[in-house]
Design a protein around this motif. Structure first.
Motif, PDB file in Angstrom:
ATOM      1  N   PRO A 262     -26.437  20.040 -66.029  1.00 26.45           N
ATOM      2  CA  PRO A 262     -26.490  20.590 -64.804  1.00 26.45           C
ATOM      3  C   PRO A 262     -25.294  21.618 -64.638  1.00 26.45           C
ATOM      4  N   ASP A 263     -24.412  21.648 -65.527  1.00 28.85           N
ATOM      5  CA  ASP A 263     -23.265  22.800 -65.609  1.00 28.85           C
ATOM      6  C   ASP A 263     -23.733  23.822 -66.398  1.00 28.85           C
ATOM      7  N   GLY A 264     -24.743  23.906 -67.094  1.00 23.42           N
ATOM      8  CA  GLY A 264     -25.138  24.799 -68.024  1.00 23.42           C
ATOM      9  C   GLY A 264     -24.016  24.838 -69.262  1.00 23.42           C
ATOM     10  N   LEU A 265     -23.717  23.914 -69.555  1.00 24.41           N
ATOM     11  CA  LEU A 265     -22.546  23.827 -70.593  1.00 24.41           C
ATOM     12  C   LEU A 265     -23.073  24.636 -71.959  1.00 24.41           C
ATOM     13  N   GLY A 266     -24.417  24.189 -72.143  1.00 26.80           N
ATOM     14  CA  GLY A 266     -24.995  24.683 -73.651  1.00 26.80           C
ATOM     15  C   GLY A 266     -25.325  26.210 -73.431  1.00 26.80           C
ATOM     16  N   ALA A 267     -25.722  26.345 -72.318  1.00 32.10           N
ATOM     17  CA  ALA A 267     -26.138  27.942 -72.048  1.00 32.10           C
ATOM     18  C   ALA A 267     -24.875  28.770 -72.070  1.00 32.10           C
ATOM     19  N   ARG A 268     -23.908  28.560 -71.417  1.00 29.90           N
ATOM     20  CA  ARG A 268     -22.498  29.153 -71.440  1.00 29.90           C
ATOM     21  C   ARG A 268     -22.246  29.280 -72.961  1.00 29.90           C
ATOM     22  N   SER A 295     -38.569  27.133 -62.182  1.00 27.96           N
ATOM     23  CA  SER A 295     -38.118  25.656 -61.801  1.00 27.96           C
ATOM     24  C   SER A 295     -36.988  25.793 -60.825  1.00 27.96           C
ATOM     25  N   HIS A 296     -36.804  25.044 -59.986  1.00 27.78           N
ATOM     26  CA  HIS A 296     -35.502  24.914 -59.250  1.00 27.78           C
ATOM     27  C   HIS A 296     -34.241  24.726 -59.912  1.00 27.78           C
ATOM     28  N   LEU A 297     -34.382  23.617 -60.902  1.00 28.06           N
ATOM     29  CA  LEU A 297     -33.031  23.494 -61.428  1.00 28.06           C
ATOM     30  C   LEU A 297     -32.664  24.419 -62.778  1.00 28.06           C
ATOM     31  N   ASN A 298     -33.700  24.771 -63.475  1.00 25.16           N
ATOM     32  CA  ASN A 298     -33.615  25.720 -64.425  1.00 25.16           C
ATOM     33  C   ASN A 298     -32.869  27.066 -63.989  1.00 25.16           C
ATOM     34  N   ASP A 299     -33.322  27.654 -62.831  1.00 22.99           N
ATOM     35  CA  ASP A 299     -33.161  28.905 -62.477  1.00 22.99           C
ATOM     36  C   ASP A 299     -31.529  28.835 -61.872  1.00 22.99           C
ATOM     37  N   ARG A 300     -31.385  27.526 -61.092  1.00 16.97           N
ATOM     38  CA  ARG A 300     -30.150  27.426 -60.649  1.00 16.97           C
ATOM     39  C   ARG A 300     -28.869  27.259 -61.625  1.00 16.97           C
ATOM     40  N   VAL A 301     -29.205  26.384 -62.718  1.00 16.82           N
ATOM     41  CA  VAL A 301     -28.382  26.308 -63.513  1.00 16.82           C
ATOM     42  C   VAL A 301     -27.910  27.482 -64.464  1.00 16.82           C
ATOM     43  N   GLU A 302     -28.856  28.285 -64.882  1.00 22.00           N
ATOM     44  CA  GLU A 302     -28.718  29.701 -65.622  1.00 22.00           C
ATOM     45  C   GLU A 302     -28.063  30.639 -64.673  1.00 22.00           C
ATOM     46  N   ASP A 303     -28.538  30.649 -63.571  1.00 21.45           N
ATOM     47  CA  ASP A 303     -27.662  31.652 -62.472  1.00 21.45           C
ATOM     48  C   ASP A 303     -26.216  31.327 -62.470  1.00 21.45           C
ATOM     49  N   ARG A 304     -25.664  30.284 -62.616  1.00 20.53           N
ATOM     50  CA  ARG A 304     -24.223  29.779 -62.365  1.00 20.53           C
ATOM     51  C   ARG A 304     -23.561  30.256 -63.690  1.00 20.53           C
ATOM     52  N   GLU A 359     -28.395  30.724 -52.392  1.00 20.30           N
ATOM     53  CA  GLU A 359     -27.444  29.719 -53.093  1.00 20.30           C
ATOM     54  C   GLU A 359     -27.264  30.601 -54.312  1.00 20.30           C
ATOM     55  N   ALA A 360     -27.900  31.345 -54.957  1.00 27.49           N
ATOM     56  CA  ALA A 360     -27.489  32.035 -56.043  1.00 27.49           C
ATOM     57  C   ALA A 360     -26.368  32.729 -56.124  1.00 27.49           C
ATOM     58  N   LEU A 361     -25.755  32.992 -57.261  1.00 25.41           N
ATOM     59  CA  LEU A 361     -24.663  33.896 -57.366  1.00 25.41           C
ATOM     60  C   LEU A 361     -24.646  35.281 -57.882  1.00 25.41           C
ATOM     61  N   CYS A 362     -25.840  35.202 -58.826  1.00 20.92           N
ATOM     62  CA  CYS A 362     -26.173  36.525 -59.332  1.00 20.92           C
ATOM     63  C   CYS A 362     -27.474  37.104 -58.354  1.00 20.92           C
ATOM     64  N   ARG A 363     -27.774  38.198 -58.538  1.00 23.03           N
ATOM     65  CA  ARG A 363     -28.834  38.962 -57.535  1.00 23.03           C
ATOM     66  C   ARG A 363     -29.403  39.789 -58.620  1.00 23.03           C
ATOM     67  N   PRO A 364     -30.830  38.984 -59.052  1.00 24.39           N
ATOM     68  CA  PRO A 364     -31.474  39.674 -59.923  1.00 24.39           C
ATOM     69  C   PRO A 364     -32.365  40.881 -59.317  1.00 24.39           C
ATOM     70  N   LEU A 365     -32.584  41.780 -60.130  1.00 23.82           N
ATOM     71  CA  LEU A 365     -33.329  43.341 -59.576  1.00 23.82           C
ATOM     72  C   LEU A 365     -34.677  42.836 -59.174  1.00 23.82           C
ATOM     73  N   THR A 366     -34.859  43.213 -57.993  1.00 26.21           N
ATOM     74  CA  THR A 366     -36.581  42.980 -57.457  1.00 26.21           C
ATOM     75  C   THR A 366     -37.379  44.331 -58.020  1.00 26.21           C
ATOM     76  N   GLU A 367     -36.829  45.116 -58.465  1.00 24.77           N
ATOM     77  CA  GLU A 367     -37.725  46.368 -58.905  1.00 24.77           C
ATOM     78  C   GLU A 367     -37.205  46.801 -60.287  1.00 24.77           C
ATOM     79  N   THR A 368     -38.007  47.356 -61.204  1.00 22.89           N
ATOM     80  CA  THR A 368     -37.710  47.940 -62.436  1.00 22.89           C
ATOM     81  C   THR A 368     -37.069  49.345 -62.021  1.00 22.89           C
ATOM     82  N   VAL A 369     -35.836  49.587 -62.675  1.00 24.98           N
ATOM     83  CA  VAL A 369     -35.186  50.600 -62.170  1.00 24.98           C
ATOM     84  C   VAL A 369     -34.668  51.286 -63.639  1.00 24.98           C
ATOM     85  N   PRO A 370     -34.426  52.840 -63.429  1.00 24.33           N
ATOM     86  CA  PRO A 370     -33.818  53.656 -64.558  1.00 24.33           C
ATOM     87  C   PRO A 370     -32.300  52.949 -64.670  1.00 24.33           C
ATOM     88  N   ALA A 371     -31.903  52.751 -66.102  1.00 23.48           N
ATOM     89  CA  ALA A 371     -30.664  52.328 -66.234  1.00 23.48           C
ATOM     90  C   ALA A 371     -30.115  52.613 -67.379  1.00 23.48           C
TER      91      ALA A 371
END
Length: 398
Positions: A262-268, A295-304, A359-371
């Protein structure tokens, strides 16, 4: 910075098409490949990422014993982007015994086993055209590719759920670093089967609409099928213009059979390891391809976890809205997406993201952009707490 193998060739096939060009066109055009699943028993209401044309793919005459949907997709993938020719050239340089094959899958040719049991009378042996060793067996994929490419180096299959083919890049790099190989074919293949679809439905994880990772109204995952391969070579191969794997991290938090910590320890931990191996600061990661299943849980944990390791302002997105969650092939396909992004200098958008999760901390891109991308990260997290993270750097001067 720890220098790890250059990627001298790569390719993939998924629901949006075959090879680099199809993938790039889909990413830039924001056009996905998910279609409604035609359930023969009318129970499942979901979308899938199906690869068209597999029924007509023929294996070489001397390898027909390996015929199954998974190996047909492996064969189709092998034919794209000149990949087979690149492997052949590497074999000529190093010798067959110096090239390994490490591939990932979660279900291999299990669809052939399902068909065999459907056709079984209930007595006696299974139908004679079902050969477990050459279809359902997890090693079937790697054995087929080893024989198909006439390679004789170390060969094995990794099955670590949705991190399977991500981990092949790590093992391939380690085989080269240990001096056991001069080059390794890595990647993975997974194909649609009843076991995956009915199993995820039993877990109440299938979305009735095309998956919407990171969306406030996400309803679950869309299962897809795909194949992806890459050729890793030793550092002195003379291809300084090619992208390079510069860092990796892996962990096993073993928190739960199917749910992330739930705290994304392994991901971090995996992301932190990859960043440290690459010798980069958090601010030097220009884009993150999220595991982002929908999925609700996966996305929330990875975001954090991403916000904690890299900061909430990093460019990021999940690309599963294009082809679905391809399970054991997800790491290979999403590595290909990152490599395309580095080459084309784009940051892929998050397809089907209409209302970002407030509730997400990050803001994923909604469109593909030059970068301007120099370094990009890709995450894959699997059942059982298998977490893998790769960092790629674009080729040429930076």
């Amino acid at each position: 910075m720890t220098f790890l193998p250059p990627i001298t060739a790569y390719t993939c096939v998924c629901a949006v098409g075959r090879g680099h060009d199809a993938l790039r066109a889909a990413l830039t055009g924001m056009v996905g490949g998910l279609t409604r699943f035609d359930d023969p028993v009318g129970v499942l209401d979901t979308f899938v990422g199906r690869v068209d044309g597999l029924d007509t793919v023929e294996l070489p005459a001397d390898l027909t014993d390996y015929d199954c949907r998974n190996n047909r997709l492996a064969e189709l993938t092998l034919r794209q982007d000149g990949f087979e020719d690149r492997v052949r050239a590497a074999r000529d340089r190093y010798g067959a015994a110096r090239i390994g094959v490490v591939l990932g899958t979660s279900t291999s040719g299990i669809a052939s086993g399902e068909d065999a049991f459907l056709a079984w009378s209930g007595e006696g042996p299974l139908p004679s055209d079902f050969v477990f060793e050459h279809s359902q067996d997890l090693y079937s994929l790697s054995d087929y590719m080893r024989r198909r490419l006439h390679l004789a180096g170390p060969s094995y299959t990794i099955s670590a759920a949705c991190a399977s083919s991500t981990k092949t890049f790590i093992d391939g790099a380690q085989l080269i670093a240990a001096g056991l190989c001069d080059a390794v074919v890595v990647g993975g293949v997974d194909t649609l089967c009843e076991t995956s679809l009915r199993g995820f439905n039993a877990l109440q994880l299938l979305s009735p609409v095309p998956c919407r990772p990171n969306d406030a109204d996400r309803q679950g995952i869309s299962i897809g099928e795909a194949g992806g391969f890459a050729l890793l070579e030793r550092d002195d191969c003379g291809r300084g213009d090619m992208p390079r794997l510069i860092g990796y991290g892996e962990s096993s938090d073993a928190h739960h059979m199917s749910s992330p910590h739930p705290d994304g320890l392994g991901a971090r931990l995996a992301m932190t390891q990859a960043l440290e191996m690459a010798g980069l600061r958090a601010g030097q990661i220009d884009y993150v391809n999220m595991h982002g299943t929908g999925s609700h849980l996966n996305d929330r944990v990875e975001d954090r976890a991403i916000a904690d390791v890299l900061g909430a302002s990093v460019k990021c997105s999940s690309t599963k809205g294009w082809m679905g969650h391809t399970l054991g092939a997800a790491g290979a396909v999403e590595a290909a997406i990152v490599l395309v992004a580095l080459e084309a200098q784009i940051a892929p958008g998050n397809l089907n993201l209409e209302r970002p999760d407030p509730e997400a901390l990050c803001r994923p891109l909604t469109e593909t952009v030059p970068a301007g991308l120099n370094h990009a990260m890709t995450n894959n997290f699997g059942f059982g707490g298998n977490n893998c993270c790769l960092v790629f750097s674009r080729g040429g001067p930076q």
